[in-house]
Write an enzyme that holds these catalytic residues in place. Structure first.
Site: not given
Ligand code: ARG
Length: 467
Positions: A166, A287, A293, A300
């Site tokens: 979970h 970024s 970043k 992704e």
């Protein structure tokens, strides 16, 4: 899009015998597949060479015509490979583009190539050959991905991390064990690929339009020349079947699902909050506005490519599900789905292999997280069963009280005083502290397939011998 055109044009030079005029421009546009099936040029030429050779061997065409045909086809192959071939939409597809060029190159002998064959068995052949090569490539790529995981698993057979259910901390595991979970998944994907190669290893050529042919062809000869195990056994099925393409897409969808779960884990693990792994510069991006970043874009995109692959599988299943036997033109729409999915799958496996090879694993962060969240509570319960003879259900209850106490004190289980533990159950001794560390926890899970480093090493050896 092309404009509608009602002008009378000359009829199709390949099949236009009974047509007085050429197609409407929209007809031409919806009908043409050359824009994508030109990818099949090498397979089409290989198939035609094998077919012409067989026709000559069987005395159906002359040896001279066969030589001219084979020579012409080889010329066309170099023209296409060298970028010196003009594909024409008016000639619909790759099969007719090549045959028309053959006629220009060698004259009337070209007209004999299509004896005892149809575009229906021709396209089934070309596409099968293409899918077979793609499956073989997928098999090799999965092998590299598995190898990358085996190396990381070996390196981290003892590195402790939290195991989750979970997405909540469950029990400590080793990072090597977690890597080996992916080895199992990609190993199954690879064996699905191998089965699919076996399923499609039958040659369609010679099924002709659907009913076979009256010419004395030798389908075993062409099957052998094209590297197939044997010819297909039913000519109707042969030109109707696209299972091999759907099987490729299903395998791609399942492998994609595995890749996507891994991608999701990498996205989570590489957040500053988790900090379990750091992706290499080669597999991350920055970024344009936030200088701090480092984004896991490759992971992704792997996750997203999987959505695309699923779309292709559903598209082709839907295209095929209502078609009466044998061939219908709907089936022309099979190729773009498979080409697109193949490209996505290749990219996804390659990017994942690179990420897994290059990522830096932060073992200190993993270990710290492994010990938090009362991850050794099950070990305490097991100790009570083993050492104090409690039934597991009671041990579970006692441990629950210990967790509640630790929680109220804001400390770990191992930080509770012995007197506190004994107040919960008098049989607890100071030996209990031996099982409350994460190292002791993982080392104790020696059941077959368990997370103990000794077990993980056995599984690595098992896969090394098979990779
Ligand atoms: N371009 C067609 C396809 O991809 C080739 C087969 C055409 N056969 C036919 N009978 N029209 O399916």
């Amino acid at each position: 899009m092309a404009e509608s055109n009602t002008d009378t044009k000359s009829s199709n030079q390949m099949w236009g015998g009974r047509f007085a005029s050429g197609p409407d421009a929209i007809m031409e546009e919806i009908n043409a597949s050359i824009g994508f099936d030109k990818k099949l040029f090498a397979q089409d030429i290989r198939g035609s060479v094998a077919h012409a050779t067989m026709l000559a061997h069987q005395g159906i065409i002359s040896a001279e015509d066969k030589d001219k045909i084979v020579h012409g086809l080889n010329t066309i192959l170099s023209e296409i490979e060298g970028g010196n071939f003009e594909f024409s939409r008016r000639l619909e597809d790759i099969h007719m583009n090549i045959e028309a060029r053959l006629a220009t190159l060698i004259g009337p002998a070209a007209g004999r190539l299509h004896t005892a064959r149809s575009r229906n068995d021709q396209v089934a052949l070309d596409f099968r050959l293409w899918v077979k090569e793609e499956l073989e490539k997928t098999e090799r790529m999965l092998t590299s991905l598995i190898a990358a995981f085996l190396d990381r698993a070996e390196e981290h057979a003892e590195s402790v991390m939290p195991g989750f259910t979970h997405l909540q901390t469950a029990q400590p595991v080793t990072f090597g064990h977690h890597c080996m979970a992916y080895v199992e998944m990609f190993g199954r994907d690879r064996s699905r690929v191998r089965h699919a190669i076996e399923h499609l290893d039958e040659s369609p050529i010679g099924a002709a339009a659907l009913a076979g042919t009256g010419y004395p062809i030798d389908r075993h000869m062409t099957a052998k020349a094209l590297g197939f195990r044997e010819p297909t056994r039913n000519s109707i099925d042969t030109v109707s079947d696209r299972d091999f393409a759907i099987e490729f897409l299903s395998i791609a969808a399942i492998a994609g699902m595995h890749l996507s779960r891994l991608a999701e884990e990498i996205v989570i693990w590489s957040t500053p909050q988790f900090g379990f792994v750091r992706l290499s510069d080669a597999f991350s991006t920055g970024s344009s506005i936030m200088p701090q970043k480092k984004n896991p874009d490759a992971a992704e995109l792997v996750r997203a490519k999987t959505g695309r692959i699923n779309g292709s599988l559903v598209a082709l299943l839907t295209i095929m599900k209502g078609l009466p036997l044998a061939y219908s033109k709907d089936m022309q729409e099979d190729k773009e789905q498979v080409f697109d999915a193949a490209e996505s799958l290749e990219l996804a496996i390659a990017a994942m292999t690179g990420m897994v090879r290059d990522m830096t694993v932060n073992t200190a962060r993993m270990k710290a997280a492994a010990g938090s969240g009362y991850s050794t509570a099950t070990d305490l319960a097991d100790w009570l069963v083993r050492e104090a003879g409690l039934p597991f259900r009671d041990a579970h209850h006692v441990t629950g009280r210990a967790v509640a106490l630790a929680e109220s004190k804001g400390c770990d289980l191992a930080e509770l005083a012995l007197s506190d533990l004994q107040a919960i159950h008098s049989d607890i001794t100071d030996k209990v502290y031996d099982v409350l560390t994460v190292e002791a926890s993982v080392a104790s899970r020696k059941s077959f397939g368990g997370t103990a480093p000794s077990e993980v090493r056995k599984q690595i050896a098992f896969w090394r011998a098979r990779n």
